[in-house]
Design an enzyme around this catalytic site. Structure first.
Site, mmCIF file in Angstrom:
data_model
loop_
_atom_site.group_PDB
_atom_site.id
_atom_site.type_symbol
_atom_site.label_atom_id
_atom_site.label_comp_id
_atom_site.label_asym_id
_atom_site.label_seq_id
_atom_site.Cartn_x
_atom_site.Cartn_y
_atom_site.Cartn_z
ATOM 1 N N THR A 1 0.837 -1.197 0.000
ATOM 2 C CA THR A 1 0.000 0.000 0.000
ATOM 3 C C THR A 1 0.872 1.248 0.000
ATOM 4 O O THR A 1 2.103 1.173 0.027
ATOM 5 C CB THR A 1 -0.910 0.033 1.239
ATOM 6 O OG1 THR A 1 -0.134 0.393 2.393
ATOM 7 C CG2 THR A 1 -1.586 -1.310 1.473
ATOM 8 N N VAL B 1 13.143 2.152 -3.567
ATOM 9 C CA VAL B 1 13.989 2.903 -4.506
ATOM 10 C C VAL B 1 14.274 2.001 -5.708
ATOM 11 O O VAL B 1 14.846 0.932 -5.565
ATOM 12 C CB VAL B 1 15.333 3.312 -3.857
ATOM 13 C CG1 VAL B 1 16.190 4.074 -4.856
ATOM 14 C CG2 VAL B 1 15.096 4.142 -2.603
ATOM 15 N N ALA C 1 12.200 0.324 -7.785
ATOM 16 C CA ALA C 1 11.314 -0.817 -8.055
ATOM 17 C C ALA C 1 12.080 -2.123 -7.865
ATOM 18 O O ALA C 1 12.515 -2.434 -6.762
ATOM 19 C CB ALA C 1 10.697 -0.706 -9.439
ATOM 20 N N LEU D 1 15.038 -2.910 -9.071
ATOM 21 C CA LEU D 1 16.495 -2.798 -9.167
ATOM 22 C C LEU D 1 17.154 -3.037 -7.802
ATOM 23 O O LEU D 1 16.638 -2.597 -6.765
ATOM 24 C CB LEU D 1 16.894 -1.408 -9.665
ATOM 25 C CG LEU D 1 16.520 -1.063 -11.110
ATOM 26 C CD1 LEU D 1 16.923 0.372 -11.413
ATOM 27 C CD2 LEU D 1 17.186 -2.025 -12.067
ATOM 28 N N GLY E 1 0.737 2.115 -15.223
ATOM 29 C CA GLY E 1 1.098 1.703 -13.865
ATOM 30 C C GLY E 1 2.436 2.201 -13.384
ATOM 31 O O GLY E 1 3.001 1.667 -12.436
ATOM 32 N N ASP F 1 8.068 12.084 -4.263
ATOM 33 C CA ASP F 1 8.447 10.671 -4.293
ATOM 34 C C ASP F 1 9.953 10.514 -4.478
ATOM 35 O O ASP F 1 10.590 9.678 -3.831
ATOM 36 C CB ASP F 1 7.687 9.954 -5.417
ATOM 37 C CG ASP F 1 7.869 8.457 -5.364
ATOM 38 O OD1 ASP F 1 7.568 7.862 -4.312
ATOM 39 O OD2 ASP F 1 8.319 7.879 -6.367
ATOM 40 N N LYS G 1 12.938 8.922 -1.955
ATOM 41 C CA LYS G 1 13.894 7.900 -2.374
ATOM 42 C C LYS G 1 15.329 8.306 -2.062
ATOM 43 O O LYS G 1 16.118 7.501 -1.550
ATOM 44 C CB LYS G 1 13.738 7.634 -3.873
ATOM 45 C CG LYS G 1 12.420 6.959 -4.228
ATOM 46 C CD LYS G 1 12.266 6.777 -5.726
ATOM 47 C CE LYS G 1 10.955 6.092 -6.075
ATOM 48 N NZ LYS G 1 10.785 5.900 -7.540
#
Length: 809
Positions: free
Chosen positions: A550, A604, A606, A608, A659, A673, A677
């Site tokens: 979430t 941070v 996704a 990776l 997405g 965002d 990160k």
């Protein structure tokens, strides 16, 4: 000659008795048989209940007696129609008279309880003998009270071995016939009073007969031998092919109900084996108990537990170096007939702790306080500490003494699952390692240890997933797809045992079928994140992992309580790791304190390996000097596709449709965002930064941040000239727009930059992210991590990877 014992379930019905007859026919082909039988299942409990009710003048006891009479008459009628049933009528008449006397006196002494309990075995053994005779077998009924002599310690009588063995040998030396049926459990004192050998004493009866006659014993029950663990707690428990006498005694003492603990002793002295077999699966090998186990057998033979345990602890400076202190403690407990299950004492002699049955706590407390009243009064001993609601979990194996690391592995496995050990005991033989834990943790502890020491098939991991949106759905699909591969290659059984979204929540201890999880979740109870976390604690499953998919602060707020329960956390949600530094640090400390990994790789980049790469650098002694990064797959996608042919707003809509954006795209475009990160990377690199200290120069007009998301898109359309001007200025200089995050000299910033063709960021396409780590080791040429940094599929795969990491730690 053979000695066979059949338990209560083997005598529990007409069909069960028929099965026993077939087994005896097979055994009788070889030799004479001595058959020891228990009461029909449930009868002994009913008899004692009738006595208890009678002692309180409860009018329900006659119905219990009448029910026992009817059950035995019905069984005899089914097995041997037309047989004389006078022995049942007479026994039940005597039982009724005895209960009437109990009611008249208003008490039921232990001597009377033994007389009551004896009716069960007397009835079953005579009934079974009548059945065998009806079938044409030459069966003789023998009253065990003629053969087994005990003292007068009613309900737990001690056997007088020499007169008992002499009586057994004398009787069978002169007895004619091939089949003898005896009631187990019962005996007689020198005065001729009925005594009993303790619950489960029918095994002991058989052992006494086998030892006296010099023959092995077979114990027939309703399970396939002694098990590696209680199958009611551990579904994957399996039978043990063979055990030494000592191992069997340890397992039976610590809760393995298949074998009554004293059974082993008479046979061990004569070096005679015991074979435990299943009446209803006679071809199964069962468990053979004998003097020595073959060298090839496993090191750990079984796990067992006792619940309802209490600890009594004495400590104080007045204990140090005082001779006889322990003797006084044990003497006080012995005078109150309090059995000590476990003992542990500090080498400093400053404290001693004993484990006892929970029901005996008050008697033990009173006895110890009376014994040490002077020391307690003058303060040389601290007030007595009593702790109830505990359990003992024991690891048993003869060969543990020749193998190092067993204890360490046991403690490590329990610690990883948040099972706190209150006390430890290991005998000098090193055959048993006993741990005292909270009673509520028994099921989890037994399963964790069984996986660690007995199961080569798989380790079970239980997932509780919050968030079933775009990324959550992909994760569930990946879990379903990879389930078989994980079991085959990593020996992991990953189960989803909880699902939570904004509307509903579903929890299932047996696991949620992933083929139709949506239908199950739609029919589940209303969502309540706090209740969801509470239920995770109540289920108390081993290897639990909470997966947060979430972006909700309420869900991130559950982390501390879950970590305190040693529930591992995998978070896609950035809120916790980018919260106030003190809170971030506290969560990291809780994860270390409670041995519960807290992983958030997808915060941070996704999928990776950005955070893990940084962690490897730090743990190997490297030091971060600066970080340069493009950390928003959304913004990179937007600026790579925005060429003026379509509006900026339409490109953002496309990114959201694919997405790549947060649920609210303004988090991406405002730089919030990206700021989160770089903050997380700076913190993982050792900096104590707060979100407010990150410089953020917005490129988005302030008016775009007002109102709803649709208002946001509408305002961006109106602000199209602003975005075109940013694009044209960069193009005129031969540059490209990139949203860059930097950490250098303890400071962090995020903002839109135009980069020239020589820069690493210039050739960054699609939704890719890139992170450049400049460290002591990578000073001139940075360590670069580059790849897809957005998208539900890659984000889900990053979460999946973190789940597997927690499972293998």
């Amino acid at each position: 000659m053979q000695v066979l014992k059949f338990g209560g379930t083997s005598m529990g019905s007409a069909d069960a008795m028929r099965q026993v007859k077939y087994l005896l026919l097979a055994a009788g082909e070889k030799d004479r048989c001595v058959v020891v039988v228990s009461a029909m299942s449930g009868v002994t409990d009913t008899l004692l209940q009738a006595g208890t009710l009678a002692a309180t003048q409860d009018p329900q006891w006659p119905a219990l007696v009448e029910g026992l009479k009817a059950r035995h008459l019905e069984t005899l009628g089914a097995l041997a129609p037309g047989s004389d049933n006078a022995f049942i009528v007479e026994a039940c008449t005597a039982l009724n008279t005895l209960c009437s006397g109990i009611a008249a006196l208003g008490e039921c002494s232990n001597r009377t309880r033994d007389r009551l309990a004896a009716f069960g075995e007397l009835l079953s053994s005579q009934l079974f003998t009548a059945y065998l005779r009806h079938e044409g077998l030459d069966a003789a009924w023998v009253d065990s009270r003629r053969l087994i002599r005990t003292n007068s310690m009613y309900t737990h009588a001690q056997v007088e071995v020499e007169p008992t063995e002499s009586a057994i040998r004398s009787y069978f030396a002169g007895a004619e016939g091939v089949l003898f049926v005896l009631p187990g459990f019962i005996a007689a004192s020198a005065e001729g009073d009925t005594t009993t050998l303790g619950r489960g004493g029918s095994d002991y009866t058989a052992a006494l007969l086998g030892a006296a006659l010099g023959v092995p014993v077979e114990i027939w029950t309703d399970v396939p031998g002694m098990m590696t663990a209680d199958p009611r707690l551990v579904p994957n428990a399996r039978s043990i092919a063979s055990l030494s006498f000592e191992e069997a005694m340890e397992l039976s003492h610590f809760g393995a109900k298949v074998l009554y603990p004293p059974t082993v002793l008479p046979l061990m002295k004569r070096n005679l084996s015991v074979h435990i077999r299943n009446t209803f699966a006679p071809d199964a090998p069962g468990t053979r108990i004998h003097a020595q186990v073959a060298p090839g057998e496993s090191i750990i033979r079984g796990l067992t537990s006792i619940t309802g345990v209490a600890l009594i602890s004495l400590e104080g400076s007045g204990m140090v170096g005082i001779p006889g202190f322990s003797a006084r403690l044990f003497g006080a407990l012995a005078r109150q007939c309090v059995n000590v299950i476990l003992i542990t004492q500090a080498s400093s002699e400053h404290s001693i702790c004993v484990g006892i049955e929970g029901a005996a706590v008050e008697a033990a407390r009173a006895a110890v306080q009376e014994e040490f009243r002077n020391e307690l009064r003058d303060g040389s001993i601290d007030p007595l500490q009593c702790e109830s609601g505990l359990a003992i979990v024991a690891l048993v194996g003869d060969r543990m003494k020749s193998h190092s690391g067993i204890s360490g592995r046991l403690f490590s496995e329990l610690g990883r699952n948040g099972v706190n050990i209150r006390a430890i005991a290991q005998g000098s033989s090193e055959r048993n390692i006993s741990t005292v834990i909270a009673g509520r943790d028994v099921r989890k502890a037994i399963n964790v240890l069984h996986e660690a020491f007995f199961e080569t098939s798989y380790k079970q991991v239980n997932l509780f997933i919050a968030g079933t949106g775009n990324v959550g759905r992909r994760l569930l699909a990946q879990l379903a797809q990879q389930a078989a591969w994980l079991e085959q290659h990593l020996r992991l059984q990953v189960r989803v045992t909880g699902l939570l979204n904004s509307r509903r929540m579903l929890l299932s201890e047996q696991g949620i079928a992933l083929a139709n999880w949506e239908e199950q979740l739609m029919a589940a109870e209303a969502a309540d994140p706090a209740r969801f976390a509470q239920r995770i604690g109540e289920l108390n499953l081993r290897n639990s992992v909470f997966v947060d998919m979430t972006a909700q602060e309420a869900v991130a707020g559950l982390y501390e309580s879950l970590l305190r329960r040693s529930c591992r956390i995998v978070a896609c949600n950035k809120i916790a790791a980018s919260s106030a530094y003190a809170h971030y640090r506290m969560l990291k400390d809780r994860a270390r304190e409670f041995n519960a990994p807290f992983l958030f790789e997808t915060n941070v980049g996704a999928g990776l390996p950005v955070i893990s790469t940084l962690g490897d650098l730090m743990s190997s002694g490297d030091e971060v000097q600066r970080i340069e990064a493009v950390l928003s797959g959304t913004l990179n996608f937007v600026f790579n596709h925005y060429d003026g042919s379509a509006s900026f707003a339409s490109i953002v809509r496309e990114a959201q449709a694919q997405g790549y954006t947060e649920p609210d795209p303004r988090l991406d475009l405002s730089g919030t965002d990206v700021a989160r990160k770089i903050l997380i990377l700076a913190r993982e690199g050792g900096a104590s930064l707060e979100m407010a200290s990150i410089a953020n120069e917005p490129f988005l007009p302030a008016s775009c941040l007002e109102g709803s998301i649709e208002d946001f898109y509408a305002e961006m359309e109106r602000q199209e000239p602003h975005f075109r001007s940013l694009l044209h200025r960069a193009q005129a200089a031969g540059r490209r727009l990139k949203y860059v995050a930097r950490f250098d000299g303890g400071r962090a910033s995020v903002g839109l930059e135009s980069v020239d063709p020589q820069h690493d960021f210039y050739h960054l396409y699609g939704k890719d992210n890139v992170v450049r780590f400049f460290t002591q080791r990578y000073a001139g040429q940075p360590l670069v991590v580059k790849g897809a940094g957005a998208g539900a599929e890659v984000t889900a795969s990053g979460v999946f990877a973190d789940i597997i990491k927690t499972a293998r730690l």
